[in-house]
Design a protein around this motif. Structure first.
Motif, PDB file in Angstrom:
ATOM      1  N   LYS A 112     -85.847 -47.593  13.456  1.00 49.89           N
ATOM      2  CA  LYS A 112     -84.583 -47.221  12.820  1.00 49.89           C
ATOM      3  C   LYS A 112     -83.400 -47.905  13.501  1.00 49.89           C
ATOM      4  O   LYS A 112     -82.416 -48.260  12.847  1.00 49.89           O
ATOM      5  N   ALA A 113     -83.486 -48.078  14.819  1.00 56.31           N
ATOM      6  CA  ALA A 113     -82.445 -48.854  15.504  1.00 56.31           C
ATOM      7  C   ALA A 113     -82.388 -50.257  14.904  1.00 56.31           C
ATOM      8  O   ALA A 113     -81.319 -50.809  14.667  1.00 56.31           O
ATOM      9  N   TYR A 114     -83.563 -50.803  14.610  1.00 58.85           N
ATOM     10  CA  TYR A 114     -83.670 -52.168  14.075  1.00 58.85           C
ATOM     11  C   TYR A 114     -83.147 -52.247  12.635  1.00 58.85           C
ATOM     12  O   TYR A 114     -82.393 -53.146  12.292  1.00 58.85           O
ATOM     13  N   THR A 115     -83.533 -51.263  11.810  1.00 56.84           N
ATOM     14  CA  THR A 115     -83.198 -51.356  10.383  1.00 56.84           C
ATOM     15  C   THR A 115     -81.840 -50.736  10.050  1.00 56.84           C
ATOM     16  O   THR A 115     -81.147 -51.214   9.158  1.00 56.84           O
ATOM     17  N   ILE A 131     -82.208 -59.416  21.003  1.00 60.73           N
ATOM     18  CA  ILE A 131     -82.246 -58.096  21.645  1.00 60.73           C
ATOM     19  C   ILE A 131     -83.169 -58.190  22.857  1.00 60.73           C
ATOM     20  O   ILE A 131     -84.249 -58.769  22.778  1.00 60.73           O
ATOM     21  N   LYS A 132     -82.715 -57.618  23.961  1.00 65.65           N
ATOM     22  CA  LYS A 132     -83.563 -57.590  25.156  1.00 65.65           C
ATOM     23  C   LYS A 132     -83.877 -56.140  25.517  1.00 65.65           C
ATOM     24  O   LYS A 132     -83.041 -55.254  25.312  1.00 65.65           O
ATOM     25  N   PHE A 133     -85.050 -55.921  26.054  1.00 63.31           N
ATOM     26  CA  PHE A 133     -85.478 -54.561  26.391  1.00 63.31           C
ATOM     27  C   PHE A 133     -86.120 -54.563  27.762  1.00 63.31           C
ATOM     28  O   PHE A 133     -86.915 -55.448  28.082  1.00 63.31           O
ATOM     29  N   PHE A 150     -91.116 -56.012  17.417  1.00 57.74           N
ATOM     30  CA  PHE A 150     -89.848 -56.245  16.703  1.00 57.74           C
ATOM     31  C   PHE A 150     -89.164 -57.534  17.170  1.00 57.74           C
ATOM     32  O   PHE A 150     -88.018 -57.796  16.818  1.00 57.74           O
ATOM     33  N   GLY A 151     -89.874 -58.278  18.010  1.00 55.83           N
ATOM     34  CA  GLY A 151     -89.349 -59.574  18.430  1.00 55.83           C
ATOM     35  C   GLY A 151     -88.326 -59.502  19.550  1.00 55.83           C
ATOM     36  O   GLY A 151     -87.623 -60.473  19.816  1.00 55.83           O
TER      37      GLY A 151
ATOM     38  N   HIS B 116     -91.370 -56.605   9.219  1.00 51.24           N
ATOM     39  CA  HIS B 116     -92.448 -57.545   9.561  1.00 51.24           C
ATOM     40  C   HIS B 116     -92.953 -58.349   8.376  1.00 51.24           C
ATOM     41  O   HIS B 116     -93.609 -59.367   8.556  1.00 51.24           O
ATOM     42  N   GLY B 117     -92.687 -57.887   7.164  1.00 53.90           N
ATOM     43  CA  GLY B 117     -93.233 -58.552   5.975  1.00 53.90           C
ATOM     44  C   GLY B 117     -94.570 -57.973   5.581  1.00 53.90           C
ATOM     45  O   GLY B 117     -95.286 -57.411   6.413  1.00 53.90           O
ATOM     46  N   LEU B 118     -94.898 -58.068   4.282  1.00 52.33           N
ATOM     47  CA  LEU B 118     -96.212 -57.645   3.794  1.00 52.33           C
ATOM     48  C   LEU B 118     -97.193 -58.805   3.946  1.00 52.33           C
ATOM     49  O   LEU B 118     -96.822 -59.892   4.400  1.00 52.33           O
ATOM     50  N   LYS B 119     -98.438 -58.531   3.600  1.00 49.34           N
ATOM     51  CA  LYS B 119     -99.519 -59.521   3.755  1.00 49.34           C
ATOM     52  C   LYS B 119     -99.122 -60.913   3.240  1.00 49.34           C
ATOM     53  O   LYS B 119     -99.366 -61.908   3.921  1.00 49.34           O
ATOM     54  N   ASP B 120     -98.555 -60.986   2.060  1.00 48.38           N
ATOM     55  CA  ASP B 120     -98.276 -62.300   1.462  1.00 48.38           C
ATOM     56  C   ASP B 120     -96.795 -62.675   1.528  1.00 48.38           C
ATOM     57  O   ASP B 120     -96.332 -63.516   0.746  1.00 48.38           O
ATOM     58  N   SER B 121     -96.055 -62.054   2.456  1.00 49.04           N
ATOM     59  CA  SER B 121     -94.617 -62.345   2.554  1.00 49.04           C
ATOM     60  C   SER B 121     -94.390 -63.666   3.279  1.00 49.04           C
ATOM     61  O   SER B 121     -94.926 -63.871   4.369  1.00 49.04           O
TER      62      SER B 121
END
Lengths: 428, 428
Positions: A112-115, A131-133, A150-151, B116-121
């Motif tokens: 939720k922080a991300y979205t 973003i760093k963690f 989440f990268g 993250h995207g779905l399977k075919d994203s």
């Protein structure tokens, strides 16, 4: 007994031959033992299985006129919120009681922080650039994986016996891209260290540059002593409020290692403002969590005092297993200068720091002799232990006789790995 | 009886006076009745409360050597996956059994598409620019809110008695920014329409420009007939596979209206490839869902045949309530040209299409007389009904005598709202 480093090449060769013989004998036993995860044993699960018969009558489900079998009460049953407030030393309004996994609550918070952003976020993290963690390490692999997925860039913070190195933390949080830190304040996973009062105080008084910096305070082992009396812990939520940053901390706990690991209840505790904000976001996600199971747990566990009594019974099962691990470590590895460890009084793990460069090889040898441990490197960000040294042992699942055997394999493998290092060639 | 449109001003005034008198009498009863949400009644919950005593012994928890009380089996217990495969007509490998809410699975799917995207994203949706989502309307407000909360543009698609207008859908999916559509294929919320075979076929054969277009197939009422025999439904997963787009559809269902609304089990069904992909993403989020509750449900519900028997008993409670609603609608509103509705045979709602411009006023008058209904507009994207016409009635919760009273309030309010429209001034 001299350390390996002080022995002659000939002495090392003799030790290696002894260990090889022992290893081969162990291999012939075709073992299949698992010390990889902090799973409670069947004896523990049987002990708490009265949970299954605590809530049996429809009439029990009606509380203050509301039917816990039906939709509603997103933040949890009042009695469940009171239970967790009692457990954690906070207020019921500062709790949100969730489903069967606190890990899921942690994931959802980061997601939720991300979205959408947290309460004090200028923007959702997905729009906030890099973003760093912060990841105090060794630490819990599942924590690190959430933020990795989440990268975010994971930054290793050294762990000390008093908690994360706060000099490092205080320095790093001056970077506004640093958005949070993972913490296990009591019986840390995997070393079993409990943060000192000074460490906790420095956390509460942290002045991060990011206004939405999140202390992820995973109090997973808050009542999980397997030796000695319950050790009280401070209420991090009040401490942060007193220090003027009430929305900076999110505390998590669950009954996963109190009742059933997959079928317990979990809690997120935070400032009332945070709880209201998150409840509003979560209202889009679900109508309510499993309140029948919440009620079942409150009826069974009652309150903190009663829960602590139950934890004593868990300790009766767990304590001897940890003693066995420590007895074997002491007997096999003391004074050889090839490993050291900490004696925890609670939690689910023992962490062995093997001689640098030998952890991966130790686990490989264990595996070839039928003993499974947590993968090497798992306790560091990205699964890479820069010193190839830390090994997490989870003694809770196997019965004690299997555990002794598994530890014999482990110690023999660790010694072989060290001997290979000293000798400069592989032994098998 | 002539329609209101054919009556003289004087006749309308007389009708208005009669209705006003009746409304005022109803107001004096100080009612407090709720028909706003599709909540099962206490009688239904009591009927299924043997669920509480289905699983009581520790020994029952061990299945094929695995202990369902412990961590593990992220995609669900084998027997739970088999149960849902039987219910939905798909394969166990095509199922993922979740927690207590299918809404949560839907949210998580959209959230993961975003992060993250779905399977075919080709890319996560948060990096894909503007996202559009199709919302057959009237529809389910909680569906629309999920996609709205991620900032997607919601596009209204007209509903017909055979399902969404597929001419419109087929045209809209040519836009690659259109990433999915919300569907309730059987007894749609709120109108109770079941998609025709041709509609379902056109869905399976959809050729959207977006490679990761997601049909959100919420089969919430798959076995929820309250009148007549169970109506079989096609397996959308095979149909999409046969049409060459196996990964395009995600089907959802739950036991929320079979056992306990807040404490049931849910399922996501999709292609094996989708299930594997999503299981791997969800493995970061949680270790496993509540498998004790999964087992409890499988022991209690057994299979589809046995579940259908239970649904007959729900129908015995629900059927008379829907009959009462329809009886009142017929008696009070037929042939006045101010409302029409459909007679569903299953689901949880009756949808009344009031004369355009009168829905909001009708609900206001209901509320002032103590009867709560779903907010006007709720069944449209952004909560705005462009014709201010659709009203959703949820008759499941109140006992039948209260329901009759609530419907009297509703019909009187609707007539008053229509009379105000014809007369050109407010009556109270």
């Amino acid at each position: 007994m001299p350390t390996y480093a002080c022995r002659s090449r000939e002495e090392l060769r003799m030790e290696a031959q002894m260990m090889l013989a022992r290893y081969e004998a162990l291999q012939e036993e075709h073992l299949k033992l698992d010390m990889s995860r902090g799973k409670p044993s069947q004896a523990q699960l049987d002990m708490v299985s009265d949970l299954l018969t605590t809530l049996t009558e429809p009439e029990q489900c009606i509380l203050d006129g509301a039917d816990c079998r039906n939709y509603g009460d997103l933040a949890g049953l009042r009695c469940a919120r009171e239970y967790w407030a009692d457990m954690l030393g906070c207020k019921p309004e500062q709790t949100f009681v969730g489903g069967n996994a606190s890990l899921n609550l942690m994931y959802d918070l980061i997601s939720k922080a991300y979205t959408h952003g947290l309460k004090d976020s200028p923007t959702p993290w997905c729009k906030a650039g890099r973003i760093k963690f912060l990841c105090p390490s060794p630490g819990y692999d599942r924590h690190f994986r959430i933020t990795e997925s989440f990268g975010f860039e994971l930054i290793t913070v050294p762990m000390t016996p008093y908690g994360p190195d706060m000099d490092v933390v205080e320095e790093l949080v001056r970077d506004p891209a640093v958005k949070g830190i993972w913490c296990v304040p009591k019986y840390s996973n995997p070393q079993g260290y409990t943060y000192s009062d000074i460490t906790v105080d420095r956390f509460a008084n942290l002045k991060p540059a990011a206004p939405d910096f999140a202390i992820m305070w995973d109090n997973a082992y808050c009542v999980h002593e397997f030796e000695g009396e319950f050790e009280p812990f401070p209420d991090i939520i009040s401490l942060c409020a007193e220090a003027g940053r009430p929305n900076m901390v999110y505390e998590f706990a669950s009954t996963s290692k109190i009742t059933f690991p997959g079928s317990g209840i979990s809690v997120l505790a935070a400032s009332e403002e945070n709880i209201q904000y998150l409840t509003s976001l979560i209202s889009v996600q679900t109508i309510s969590y499993d309140k029948v199971n919440q009620l079942r747990h409150v009826l069974y566990l009652k309150d903190r005092a009663h829960t602590l009594e139950l934890m004593k019974k868990h300790a009766e099962i767990l304590g001897p297993k940890f003693s066995m691990v420590l007895k074997m470590l002491r007997a096999e590895l003391t004074n050889r200068g090839i490993a050291h460890w900490h004696l925890p009084k609670g939690g689910y793990f023992v962490c062995v720091a093997a001689m640098p460069g030998t952890a991966r090889r130790t686990l490989e040898l264990c595996s070839r002799a039928g003993v499974k441990l947590t993968e090497a490197g798992a306790t560091y960000p990205y699964g890479v232990d820069p010193h190839d040294s830390m090994i997490r042992i989870a003694p809770s699942l196997p019965p004690i006789d299997e555990l002794e055997k598994a530890m014999e394999v482990f110690c023999t493998s660790l010694k072989l790995a060290a001997l290979e290092k000293f000798l400069g060639f592989t032994l098998l």
